[in-house]
Scaffold this motif. Structure first.
Motif, PDB file in Angstrom:
ATOM      1  N   VAL A 116      63.260  -8.630 -57.704  1.00 58.67           N
ATOM      2  CA  VAL A 116      62.431  -8.313 -56.538  1.00 58.67           C
ATOM      3  C   VAL A 116      63.372  -7.898 -55.415  1.00 58.67           C
ATOM      4  CG1 VAL A 116      60.759  -9.165 -54.859  1.00 58.67           C
ATOM      5  CG2 VAL A 116      60.630  -9.921 -57.249  1.00 58.67           C
ATOM      6  N   TRP A 117      63.204  -6.654 -54.997  1.00 61.44           N
ATOM      7  CA  TRP A 117      64.083  -6.062 -53.972  1.00 61.44           C
ATOM      8  C   TRP A 117      63.316  -6.005 -52.657  1.00 61.44           C
ATOM      9  CZ3 TRP A 117      69.049  -4.015 -55.068  1.00 61.44           C
ATOM     10  CH2 TRP A 117      69.673  -3.389 -53.997  1.00 61.44           C
ATOM     11  N   LEU A 118      63.876  -6.609 -51.615  1.00 62.83           N
ATOM     12  CA  LEU A 118      63.189  -6.671 -50.332  1.00 62.83           C
ATOM     13  C   LEU A 118      64.035  -6.034 -49.239  1.00 62.83           C
ATOM     14  CD1 LEU A 118      61.911 -10.377 -50.388  1.00 62.83           C
ATOM     15  CD2 LEU A 118      60.674  -8.324 -51.087  1.00 62.83           C
ATOM     16  N   GLU A 119      63.357  -5.408 -48.299  1.00 64.76           N
ATOM     17  CA  GLU A 119      63.926  -5.064 -47.004  1.00 64.76           C
ATOM     18  C   GLU A 119      63.029  -5.691 -45.948  1.00 64.76           C
ATOM     19  OE1 GLU A 119      64.491  -0.959 -46.071  1.00 64.76           O
ATOM     20  OE2 GLU A 119      65.706  -0.561 -47.852  1.00 64.76           O
ATOM     21  N   SER A 120      63.654  -6.246 -44.928  1.00 61.81           N
ATOM     22  CA  SER A 120      62.871  -6.836 -43.846  1.00 61.81           C
ATOM     23  C   SER A 120      63.745  -6.895 -42.602  1.00 61.81           C
ATOM     24  CB  SER A 120      62.395  -8.240 -44.232  1.00 61.81           C
ATOM     25  OG  SER A 120      61.479  -8.745 -43.304  1.00 61.81           O
ATOM     26  N   PRO A 121      63.539  -5.970 -41.659  1.00 56.46           N
ATOM     27  CA  PRO A 121      62.513  -4.929 -41.599  1.00 56.46           C
ATOM     28  C   PRO A 121      62.795  -3.784 -42.575  1.00 56.46           C
ATOM     29  CG  PRO A 121      63.439  -5.410 -39.408  1.00 56.46           C
ATOM     30  CD  PRO A 121      64.336  -6.022 -40.412  1.00 56.46           C
ATOM     31  N   PHE A 154      69.561  -4.032 -41.463  1.00 53.26           N
ATOM     32  CA  PHE A 154      68.941  -3.879 -40.143  1.00 53.26           C
ATOM     33  C   PHE A 154      69.044  -5.162 -39.319  1.00 53.26           C
ATOM     34  CE2 PHE A 154      65.724  -0.131 -40.261  1.00 53.26           C
ATOM     35  CZ  PHE A 154      66.706   0.704 -40.747  1.00 53.26           C
ATOM     36  N   ALA A 155      68.788  -6.303 -39.938  1.00 50.57           N
ATOM     37  CA  ALA A 155      68.723  -7.555 -39.180  1.00 50.57           C
ATOM     38  C   ALA A 155      70.100  -8.119 -38.860  1.00 50.57           C
ATOM     39  CB  ALA A 155      67.902  -8.588 -39.945  1.00 50.57           C
ATOM     40  N   THR A 156      71.051  -7.929 -39.761  1.00 53.75           N
ATOM     41  CA  THR A 156      72.381  -8.554 -39.715  1.00 53.75           C
ATOM     42  C   THR A 156      72.241 -10.067 -39.893  1.00 53.75           C
ATOM     43  OG1 THR A 156      72.742  -9.145 -37.366  1.00 53.75           O
ATOM     44  CG2 THR A 156      73.061  -6.817 -38.002  1.00 53.75           C
ATOM     45  N   GLY A 165      66.071  -7.187 -33.185  1.00 60.30           N
ATOM     46  CA  GLY A 165      66.947  -6.095 -33.572  1.00 60.30           C
ATOM     47  C   GLY A 165      66.879  -4.910 -32.623  1.00 60.30           C
ATOM     48  N   ALA A 166      67.597  -3.848 -32.989  1.00 63.91           N
ATOM     49  CA  ALA A 166      67.731  -2.700 -32.100  1.00 63.91           C
ATOM     50  C   ALA A 166      67.231  -1.409 -32.717  1.00 63.91           C
ATOM     51  CB  ALA A 166      69.195  -2.543 -31.685  1.00 63.91           C
ATOM     52  N   ILE A 167      66.430  -1.504 -33.782  1.00 64.86           N
ATOM     53  CA  ILE A 167      65.812  -0.321 -34.375  1.00 64.86           C
ATOM     54  C   ILE A 167      64.355  -0.252 -33.920  1.00 64.86           C
ATOM     55  CG2 ILE A 167      65.277   0.936 -36.484  1.00 64.86           C
ATOM     56  CD1 ILE A 167      68.230   0.621 -36.062  1.00 64.86           C
ATOM     57  N   VAL A 168      63.975   0.887 -33.376  1.00 67.61           N
ATOM     58  CA  VAL A 168      62.605   1.155 -32.933  1.00 67.61           C
ATOM     59  C   VAL A 168      62.167   2.454 -33.588  1.00 67.61           C
ATOM     60  CG1 VAL A 168      61.098   1.585 -30.947  1.00 67.61           C
ATOM     61  CG2 VAL A 168      63.089   0.077 -30.694  1.00 67.61           C
ATOM     62  N   THR A 195      67.585  15.984 -26.226  1.00 69.33           N
ATOM     63  CA  THR A 195      68.394  14.996 -25.506  1.00 69.33           C
ATOM     64  C   THR A 195      69.856  15.422 -25.421  1.00 69.33           C
ATOM     65  OG1 THR A 195      68.744  13.789 -27.574  1.00 69.33           O
ATOM     66  CG2 THR A 195      66.927  13.049 -26.170  1.00 69.33           C
ATOM     67  N   THR A 196      70.565  14.822 -24.488  1.00 64.85           N
ATOM     68  CA  THR A 196      72.003  15.070 -24.361  1.00 64.85           C
ATOM     69  C   THR A 196      72.834  13.818 -24.628  1.00 64.85           C
ATOM     70  OG1 THR A 196      71.887  14.631 -21.974  1.00 64.85           O
ATOM     71  CG2 THR A 196      71.678  16.933 -22.693  1.00 64.85           C
ATOM     72  N   LEU A 197      72.234  12.633 -24.456  1.00 62.84           N
ATOM     73  CA  LEU A 197      72.941  11.378 -24.693  1.00 62.84           C
ATOM     74  C   LEU A 197      72.613  10.809 -26.075  1.00 62.84           C
ATOM     75  CD1 LEU A 197      74.848   9.262 -23.492  1.00 62.84           C
ATOM     76  CD2 LEU A 197      72.855   8.153 -22.444  1.00 62.84           C
ATOM     77  N   TRP A 198      71.335  10.730 -26.383  1.00 60.36           N
ATOM     78  CA  TRP A 198      70.925  10.330 -27.727  1.00 60.36           C
ATOM     79  C   TRP A 198      71.396  11.391 -28.726  1.00 60.36           C
ATOM     80  CZ3 TRP A 198      67.802   6.028 -29.092  1.00 60.36           C
ATOM     81  CH2 TRP A 198      67.358   5.257 -28.009  1.00 60.36           C
ATOM     82  N   VAL A 199      71.925  10.925 -29.860  1.00 56.81           N
ATOM     83  CA  VAL A 199      72.500  11.828 -30.851  1.00 56.81           C
ATOM     84  C   VAL A 199      71.578  11.918 -32.062  1.00 56.81           C
ATOM     85  CG1 VAL A 199      74.496  12.324 -32.304  1.00 56.81           C
ATOM     86  CG2 VAL A 199      74.809  11.132 -30.114  1.00 56.81           C
ATOM     87  N   HIS A 200      71.280  13.157 -32.487  1.00 57.10           N
ATOM     88  CA  HIS A 200      70.491  13.354 -33.698  1.00 57.10           C
ATOM     89  C   HIS A 200      71.404  13.150 -34.902  1.00 57.10           C
ATOM     90  CE1 HIS A 200      67.851  16.149 -36.375  1.00 57.10           C
ATOM     91  NE2 HIS A 200      67.535  14.870 -36.517  1.00 57.10           N
ATOM     92  N   ALA A 201      71.236  12.041 -35.605  1.00 53.49           N
ATOM     93  CA  ALA A 201      72.102  11.697 -36.735  1.00 53.49           C
ATOM     94  C   ALA A 201      71.350  10.777 -37.677  1.00 53.49           C
ATOM     95  CB  ALA A 201      73.385  11.031 -36.250  1.00 53.49           C
ATOM     96  N   THR A 202      71.759  10.769 -38.943  1.00 52.43           N
ATOM     97  CA  THR A 202      70.997  10.040 -39.945  1.00 52.43           C
ATOM     98  C   THR A 202      71.385   8.581 -40.087  1.00 52.43           C
ATOM     99  OG1 THR A 202      70.100  10.210 -42.192  1.00 52.43           O
ATOM    100  CG2 THR A 202      72.484  10.475 -41.954  1.00 52.43           C
ATOM    101  N   SER A 203      72.536   8.177 -39.587  1.00 56.74           N
ATOM    102  CA  SER A 203      72.938   6.790 -39.740  1.00 56.74           C
ATOM    103  C   SER A 203      72.457   5.969 -38.553  1.00 56.74           C
ATOM    104  CB  SER A 203      74.446   6.684 -39.925  1.00 56.74           C
ATOM    105  OG  SER A 203      74.799   5.400 -40.409  1.00 56.74           O
ATOM    106  N   LEU A 204      72.911   4.735 -38.466  1.00 56.96           N
ATOM    107  CA  LEU A 204      72.412   3.819 -37.433  1.00 56.96           C
ATOM    108  C   LEU A 204      73.384   2.667 -37.268  1.00 56.96           C
ATOM    109  CD1 LEU A 204      71.020   1.129 -39.100  1.00 56.96           C
ATOM    110  CD2 LEU A 204      69.601   3.021 -39.859  1.00 56.96           C
ATOM    111  N   GLY A 205      73.103   1.841 -36.281  1.00 54.30           N
ATOM    112  CA  GLY A 205      73.859   0.609 -36.104  1.00 54.30           C
ATOM    113  C   GLY A 205      75.189   0.758 -35.402  1.00 54.30           C
TER     114      GLY A 205
END
Length: 366
Positions: free
Chosen positions: A138-143, A173-175, A280-283, A300-310
């Motif tokens: 059973v594989w879970l992600e939360s969130p 996501f949660a750490t 957490g810090a993902i919205v 945007t100029t400050l927010w970066v369009h990118a696929t990763s996170l954290g």
């Protein structure tokens, strides 16, 4: 490694674990051990079997998660190592919304006749519990990624164990500062250490943490890592451990920023839905379709369009730009990884872009 009291808080463990003993002339940090071969007669012998720098990282993350850790070359190396242990024709229960690398790996194994993948709505706990009856894993992600749904880990883990299945939780996501799945019943925790653990968008690294009562499983995973060579780079592991020293500060600041942005996002006319799991810090926000979302991430100029996170920087992405993203994720959903910048600067940049989205809406007439 230095002895630590088991009563220390996670924030202190993140700073203190994985360091040399407090003895005269010992360095404060474990050095980078750039060695492919070791003198015979010990446990390492060769670079695929172990490294002092890996051991320091594994000690720190293992203590944070409450288990025994193994580092891997990437999050995907960790994911595929676990899935490779599933028996032929066995069933894996997993969220319908999850990290695409995990979902695609399940789909690949199923297409080759190796396993059966049963994707579920992870928030429908009774349905997930029922699905556990036939599962080997059973594989879970939360969130979950990117829908930010929460799983009842404790209830699902109990049902999975009753059916004889192992439970894996992706805790990226949660750490371990915000959630410790092993304490809730998980057998294995997996991390893309590329994300929050490293925290600076400069490392590819993965990790598996095995519950203390699963010694045999730990040995199997260790032997598989040595055999397949899915081992981490020494420098990358050292950087990840260095990043973990400030994990608690980064998570605290990023979470505070995210929570300060929530009410502003909820009030903005460009935003039809705000998804946040409560920590957490993902919205994730939903705007009016693909064009609006694409305009937002381009403006945007400050927010970066990118696929990763954290990372320390704020990034966001329209997830449905990936063809493999679930069709149940809205076209206008934008996943936001809130960083540690000044929150007023973040909002000024984001609100300007959202205002542009509203201004570009097609006019409607009667």
């Amino acid at each position: 490694m230095a002895d630590l009291s088991p009563s220390l808080s996670p924030a202190t463990v993140a700073v203190a674990a994985g360091r040399p003993p407090h003895e005269p002339d010992q360095p404060l940090n474990v050095p980078i051990s750039m060695a492919s071969t070791f003198v015979a007669g010990g446990d390492r012998e060769y670079g695929r079997y172990g490294n002092p720098t890996w051991s320091a990282f594994e000690d720190a993350l293992g203590r944070l998660e409450g288990g025994r850790c193994l580092a891997y070359a990437s999050g995907m190396a960790a994911v595929t190592t676990i899935l490779d242990l599933v028996g032929h024709d066995a069933t894996v229960v997993a969220p319908r919304h999850a990290y695409q690398g995990s979902i695609m790996s399940l789909a690949d194994l199923e297409a080759r006749g190796r396993i059966k993948a049963h994707l579920v709505d992870i928030e429908d706990t009774p349905a997930v519990v029922a699905a556990c009856a036939d599962a080997a894993l059973v594989w879970l992600e939360s969130p979950t990624n990117p829908a930010l749904e929460l799983a009842d880990i404790e209830t699902i883990a109990a049902a999975a164990h009753e059916a004889g299945a192992y439970v894996v939780v992706d805790n990226t996501f949660a750490t371990p500062l915000l959630q410790q799945p092993i304490a809730l019943g998980a057998d294995i925790v997996v991390h893309s250490a590329t994300k929050y653990l490293s925290g600076h968008s400069d490392v590819l690294l993965g990790a598996i943490v095995v519950a203390p009562d699963q010694a045999e499983l730990y040995d199997v995973l260790l032997n598989r890592r040595s055999l397949t060579g899915s081992t981490p780079g020494t420098f990358e592991t050292w950087l990840a451990l260095r990043g973990m020293r400030t994990l608690h500060l980064r998570v605290e600041r990023a979470q505070a920023n995210a929570q300060a942005l929530l009410p502003r996002l909820e009030k903005h006319p460009a935003v039809s839905e705000v998804r946040y799991p409560g920590f957490g810090a993902i919205v994730s926000i939903v705007v009016d379709g693909e064009l609006a979302a694409d305009l937002l991430v381009r403006t945007t100029t400050l927010w970066v369009h990118a696929t990763s996170l954290g990372g320390v920087e704020s990034t966001f992405e329209r997830r449905r730009r990936w063809k493999t993203e679930a069709a149940t994720i809205p076209e206008g959903l934008v996943r936001m990884s809130v960083g540690i910048e000044d929150v007023e600067d973040l909002w000024a940049d984001l609100s300007t872009a959202l205002d542009q989205v509203v201004a570009e809406r097609p006019a409607t007439g009667g």
